[in-house]
Design a protein around this motif. Structure first.
Motif, short mmCIF file in Angstrom:
data_model
loop_
_atom_site.label_atom_id
_atom_site.label_comp_id
_atom_site.label_asym_id
_atom_site.label_seq_id
_atom_site.Cartn_x
_atom_site.Cartn_y
_atom_site.Cartn_z
N THR A 75 -6.62 15.48 4.10
CA THR A 75 -5.77 14.76 3.38
C THR A 75 -5.64 13.46 4.36
O THR A 75 -5.12 12.44 4.22
CB THR A 75 -4.61 15.37 3.32
N ALA A 76 -5.92 13.85 5.75
CA ALA A 76 -5.84 12.69 6.81
C ALA A 76 -6.89 11.67 6.88
O ALA A 76 -7.08 10.67 7.52
CB ALA A 76 -5.71 13.12 8.10
N THR A 162 -2.73 -0.03 -4.16
CA THR A 162 -1.43 -0.95 -3.61
C THR A 162 -0.65 0.14 -2.79
O THR A 162 -0.36 -0.14 -1.59
CB THR A 162 -0.63 -1.79 -4.43
N TYR A 163 -0.14 1.15 -3.62
CA TYR A 163 0.78 1.92 -3.03
C TYR A 163 0.25 2.85 -1.70
O TYR A 163 0.83 2.97 -0.85
CB TYR A 163 1.24 3.05 -4.30
N GLU A 164 -0.88 3.31 -2.00
CA GLU A 164 -1.60 4.13 -1.01
C GLU A 164 -2.00 3.31 0.23
O GLU A 164 -1.72 3.74 1.42
CB GLU A 164 -3.00 4.76 -1.72
N GLU A 165 -2.32 1.98 -0.06
CA GLU A 165 -2.65 1.04 1.16
C GLU A 165 -1.35 0.69 1.73
O GLU A 165 -1.39 0.56 3.10
CB GLU A 165 -3.59 -0.04 0.67
N ASN A 168 -0.64 3.73 3.99
CA ASN A 168 -1.67 4.05 5.08
C ASN A 168 -1.45 2.55 6.10
O ASN A 168 -1.41 3.04 7.53
CB ASN A 168 -2.96 3.70 4.53
N CYS A 169 -1.28 1.35 5.65
CA CYS A 169 -0.95 0.31 6.73
C CYS A 169 0.12 0.74 7.45
O CYS A 169 0.33 0.28 8.71
CB CYS A 169 -1.09 -0.97 5.85
N PRO A 177 -0.48 9.53 12.11
CA PRO A 177 -1.65 9.67 11.01
C PRO A 177 -1.05 9.11 9.32
O PRO A 177 0.13 9.02 9.24
CB PRO A 177 -1.54 11.27 10.93
N ILE A 178 -2.11 8.76 8.60
CA ILE A 178 -1.82 8.26 7.37
C ILE A 178 -1.10 9.16 6.49
O ILE A 178 -0.46 8.61 5.73
CB ILE A 178 -3.14 7.70 6.77
#
Length: 265
Positions: A75-76, A162-165, A168-169, A177-178
């Motif tokens: 998951t990382a 968009t949500y995941e990025e 992560n950002c 960690p993301i």
């Protein structure tokens, strides 16, 4: 409230005089309540609940399974925008296959607006709608709007990418960690931003899909519907009902994403 007035905004092409004419969200609310009472504000609520519940359940199941497969169980591991979009698009396509009949019935129940019209069948509920459509129109009737719905898979793909990025950002900015958990307000903010971006980019497909599913209109397929909207309404026609749509779905998606994050982390 939104269950009824949202489809009316979408299918109102300005040329069909039997369709109720609303000047906006407030006008729709007061007119429906005055003419049909409190019950009129909740037309189509049963298939909407079933459709939304099953759609989100299936979507998250497919999305998590596909995403975990791509990550190899780690998951990382960051996937990047392209892989996030691919996982979301595949999950959306699979979900639509199972749920499109519910959205057809929901749209038609919402658009039963002319009690004096004896030529148009009136549905007594979700099950009656499903059985009658299947009996009279076959499987094809239950999958009206499926093609623009498949095009609309891009909505979920853009939203989840968009949500995941954004998550992560944000974690990379914090040098974490993301897969680090975020605060509730951060989840809500990223969910709202991703929904607004996806809606702005893909909303026209909702208009085309709803009009194809409306049994008061006849179009010779998606392309004919698109041409007629452009001919008589221009670009504005493709964004009819956007405001009530956002008022309805933005709080909804924020709560759905928050619950998903809390349950899966």
């Amino acid at each position: 409230m939104i269950f009824l007035c949202f489809p009316f905004h979408i299918v109102n092409d300005g040329r069909t005089t039997t369709i109720p004419q609303y000047r906006g969200l407030g006008s729709a609310f007061t007119t429906i309540f005055r003419q049909e009472g409190f019950r009129g504000l909740y037309k189509g609520v049963t298939p909407n609940v079933w459709g939304s519940g099953s759609s989100w359940g299936l979507y998250f199941m497919f999305y998590n399974t596909i995403k975990t497969f791509i990550q190899g169980g780690n998951t990382a591991l960051p996937l990047g925008p392209a892989m996030h979009m691919l996982a979301a698009a595949e999950a959306g396509a699979l979900t639509l296959v199972f749920t499109n009949p519910l959205w057809v019935v929901k749209t038609r129940l919402c658009l039963q607006y002319d009690a004096a019209d004896t030529k148009t069948v009136r549905y007594n509920g979700m099950l009656h709608g499903l059985t009658h459509i299947y009996k009279e129109e076959g499987i094809r009737g239950l999958y009206k709007g499926f093609i623009p719905g498949m095009l609309g898979v891009s909505h979920g793909a853009i939203q989840f990418m968009t949500y995941e990025e954004l998550k992560n950002c944000y974690n990379e900015y914090r040098k974490l960690p993301i897969d680090t958990r975020l605060a509730t307000t951060e989840y809500l903010t990223f969910a709202a931003i991703s929904k607004l971006i996806a809606a702005a980019a893909t909303y026209p497909y909702q208009v085309v899909r709803a009009r194809l599913q409306d049994h008061h209109h006849n179009y010779n397929g998606s392309w004919d519907c698109i041409k007629q909207i452009w001919r008589y309404e221009r670009m504005r026609g493709f964004y009819k009902g956007l405001v009530p749509y956002l008022v309805h779905v933005t709080p909804n998606i924020c709560m759905v994403m928050l619950i998903w994050e809390k349950l899966t982390n």
